[in-house]
Motif scaffolding. Structure first.
Motif, short mmCIF file in Angstrom:
data_model
loop_
_atom_site.label_atom_id
_atom_site.label_comp_id
_atom_site.label_asym_id
_atom_site.label_seq_id
_atom_site.Cartn_x
_atom_site.Cartn_y
_atom_site.Cartn_z
N ARG A 1 -11.15 -5.38 -10.55
CA ARG A 1 -11.61 -6.55 -11.33
C ARG A 1 -11.90 -7.73 -10.41
NH1 ARG A 1 -8.71 -8.25 -16.75
NH2 ARG A 1 -10.13 -9.95 -16.31
N LEU A 2 -11.01 -7.93 -9.45
CA LEU A 2 -11.22 -9.02 -8.48
C LEU A 2 -12.53 -8.81 -7.71
CD1 LEU A 2 -10.49 -11.44 -6.69
CD2 LEU A 2 -9.00 -9.92 -5.38
N PRO B 1 -6.40 -4.24 -10.98
CA PRO B 1 -6.47 -5.65 -10.55
C PRO B 1 -7.45 -5.85 -9.41
CG PRO B 1 -4.18 -4.98 -10.85
CD PRO B 1 -5.01 -3.74 -10.98
N THR C 1 -12.77 -0.37 0.60
CA THR C 1 -12.39 0.86 -0.11
C THR C 1 -11.32 0.50 -1.13
OG1 THR C 1 -12.79 2.17 1.88
CG2 THR C 1 -11.46 3.19 0.16
N VAL C 2 -11.48 1.02 -2.34
CA VAL C 2 -10.49 0.71 -3.38
C VAL C 2 -10.19 1.96 -4.20
CG1 VAL C 2 -12.23 -0.10 -5.07
CG2 VAL C 2 -9.88 -0.97 -5.20
N GLY D 1 -1.48 -12.88 -9.27
CA GLY D 1 -1.97 -13.42 -10.53
C GLY D 1 -2.11 -14.93 -10.53
N ALA D 2 -2.07 -15.54 -9.35
CA ALA D 2 -2.15 -17.01 -9.26
C ALA D 2 -3.38 -17.47 -8.49
CB ALA D 2 -0.88 -17.56 -8.60
N GLY D 3 -4.35 -16.57 -8.29
CA GLY D 3 -5.60 -16.98 -7.64
C GLY D 3 -5.60 -16.86 -6.12
N ILE D 4 -4.53 -16.31 -5.55
CA ILE D 4 -4.46 -16.26 -4.08
C ILE D 4 -5.37 -15.17 -3.53
CG2 ILE D 4 -2.89 -15.85 -2.13
CD1 ILE D 4 -0.72 -17.10 -4.20
N GLY D 5 -5.38 -14.00 -4.18
CA GLY D 5 -6.29 -12.94 -3.75
C GLY D 5 -7.74 -13.40 -3.84
N ARG D 6 -8.07 -14.09 -4.91
CA ARG D 6 -9.45 -14.58 -5.07
C ARG D 6 -9.78 -15.59 -3.96
NH1 ARG D 6 -12.82 -14.15 -9.01
NH2 ARG D 6 -11.35 -13.69 -10.68
N ALA E 1 -3.90 -8.24 0.55
CA ALA E 1 -2.67 -8.13 -0.26
C ALA E 1 -2.04 -9.50 -0.43
CB ALA E 1 -1.67 -7.16 0.39
N PHE F 1 0.82 -1.22 0.00
CA PHE F 1 0.00 0.00 0.00
C PHE F 1 0.85 1.27 0.00
CE2 PHE F 1 -2.60 -3.17 2.54
CZ PHE F 1 -3.33 -3.59 1.44
N ASN G 1 -6.88 1.21 -9.25
CA ASN G 1 -6.39 -0.13 -8.88
C ASN G 1 -7.15 -1.21 -9.67
OD1 ASN G 1 -5.28 -2.36 -7.63
ND2 ASN G 1 -5.57 -1.59 -5.56
C1 LIG Z 1 -5.42 -7.03 -5.52
C2 LIG Z 1 -4.61 -8.30 -5.19
C3 LIG Z 1 -4.85 -8.67 -3.71
C4 LIG Z 1 -5.12 -9.45 -6.08
O1 LIG Z 1 -4.45 -10.64 -5.66
P1 LIG Z 1 -4.00 -11.75 -6.75
O2 LIG Z 1 -3.65 -12.98 -6.00
O3 LIG Z 1 -2.95 -11.17 -7.63
O4 LIG Z 1 -5.35 -11.94 -7.58
P2 LIG Z 1 -5.84 -13.29 -8.30
O5 LIG Z 1 -4.69 -13.95 -8.96
O6 LIG Z 1 -6.63 -14.08 -7.32
O7 LIG Z 1 -6.77 -12.71 -9.42
C5 LIG Z 1 -8.14 -12.52 -9.20
C6 LIG Z 1 -8.70 -11.56 -10.23
O8 LIG Z 1 -8.14 -10.28 -10.02
C7 LIG Z 1 -8.01 -9.62 -11.29
N1 LIG Z 1 -6.58 -9.38 -11.52
C8 LIG Z 1 -5.53 -9.89 -10.84
N2 LIG Z 1 -4.38 -9.39 -11.32
C9 LIG Z 1 -4.71 -8.54 -12.31
C10 LIG Z 1 -3.97 -7.68 -13.18
N3 LIG Z 1 -2.64 -7.59 -13.12
N4 LIG Z 1 -4.66 -6.92 -14.07
C11 LIG Z 1 -6.01 -6.97 -14.15
N5 LIG Z 1 -6.78 -7.78 -13.34
C12 LIG Z 1 -6.13 -8.54 -12.45
C13 LIG Z 1 -8.58 -10.55 -12.31
O9 LIG Z 1 -9.98 -10.29 -12.43
C14 LIG Z 1 -8.37 -11.89 -11.66
O10 LIG Z 1 -9.25 -12.87 -12.11
P3 LIG Z 1 -8.88 -13.76 -13.41
O11 LIG Z 1 -7.52 -14.31 -13.14
O12 LIG Z 1 -9.97 -14.79 -13.43
O13 LIG Z 1 -8.89 -12.80 -14.56
C15 LIG Z 1 -3.09 -8.09 -5.49
O14 LIG Z 1 -2.95 -7.56 -6.78
C16 LIG Z 1 -2.38 -7.19 -4.51
O15 LIG Z 1 -1.89 -7.63 -3.47
N6 LIG Z 1 -2.31 -5.87 -4.85
C17 LIG Z 1 -1.63 -4.90 -3.99
C18 LIG Z 1 -2.48 -4.58 -2.75
C19 LIG Z 1 -3.83 -4.03 -3.17
O16 LIG Z 1 -3.95 -3.17 -4.03
N7 LIG Z 1 -4.89 -4.54 -2.49
C20 LIG Z 1 -6.25 -4.11 -2.70
C21 LIG Z 1 -6.52 -2.87 -1.96
S1 LIG Z 1 -8.23 -2.43 -2.03
#
Ligand SMILES: CC(C)(COP(=O)(O)OP(=O)(O)OC[C@H]1O[C@@H](n2cnc3c(N)ncnc32)[C@H](O)[C@@H]1OP(=O)(O)O)[C@@H](O)C(=O)NCCC(=O)NCCS
Length: 160
Positions: free
Chosen positions: A128-129, A125, A118-119, A91-96, A84, A32, A123
């Motif tokens: 979209r998640l 990614p 709050t986002v 990008g490996a499904g961990i956030g999901r 986070a 962050f 942002n």
């Molecule tokens: C947001 C965050 C938690 C997502 O975690 P992640 O493990 O990378 O996400 P996932 O791999 O589970 O992806 C889930 C979905 O997020 C979206 N997504 C993930 N990475 C993306 C990218 N680089 N660009 C666009 N969409 C993206 C997609 O919709 C994806 O689904 P899909 O793979 O079916 O297309 C991660 O990017 C992160 O830690 N970001 C920094 C901290 C942050 O901004 N947190 C949110 C604050 S509100």
């Protein structure tokens, strides 16, 4: 290569404990950083008795977290204050998986509830998640991070 059983290396999501404190503060401060100085903010979240943490780990190594504020006075309300994933594991499904865990925990309570977050508007990614997990922007909820980025609240109802 280590000869460990496959399930030990699998993604696991568990409740956080004080031993995760350092990991959560370090990753949150880094993840962050563009929104402001999050070190003290992460410390404050972890010091709050209302904030529960969930840790994603693989092979016992933490790689992501979700922090959820559950104000006791509002039992049907959960604020996902931080989520986070380690930069090299994104990008490996961990956030999901973390988000699905948060939603499932609320559903398991057996009563309808609301999850909010709050986002930042830039942002992509995260937005979209959250959208793909059923969150929608809350009209009139626009705000701003300390570093100037515009933000909005998103919310989704969870039915048991
Ligand atoms: C947001 C965050 C938690 C997502 O975690 P992640 O493990 O990378 O996400 P996932 O791999 O589970 O992806 C889930 C979905 O997020 C979206 N997504 C993930 N990475 C993306 C990218 N680089 N660009 C666009 N969409 C993206 C997609 O919709 C994806 O689904 P899909 O793979 O079916 O297309 C991660 O990017 C992160 O830690 N970001 C920094 C901290 C942050 O901004 N947190 C949110 C604050 S509100």
């Amino acid at each position: 290569m280590e000869d460990r059983p496959r399930d030990e290396r699998a993604l696991r999501i568990r409740e956080g404990s004080p031993t995760d404190h350092e990991f959560v503060v370090a990753l949150g401060t880094e993840a962050f950083a563009r929104f402001g100085d999050y070190g003290p903010i992460m410390e404050a979240f972890l010091a709050s008795p209302d904030v529960v943490s969930m840790i994603a780990e693989e092979g016992g190594v933490p790689i992501g977290f979700a922090l959820v504020d559950l104000p006791p006075a509002l039992p049907a309300f959960a604020d996902l204050v931080a989520i986070a994933v380690a930069p090299d594991r994104r990008g490996a499904g961990i956030g999901r998986a973390l988000l699905a865990h948060v939603i499932a925990e609320r559903a398991a309570r057996g009563v309808p509830s609301l999850i909010v977050l709050t986002v930042a508007d830039d942002n992509r990614p995260a937005i979209r998640l959250f959208r793909s997990a059923g969150f929608e922007a809350v009209p009139g909820s626009e705000g701003r991070y300390a570093a100037g980025q515009t933000s909005r609240r998103m919310a989704r109802a969870v039915m048991p």
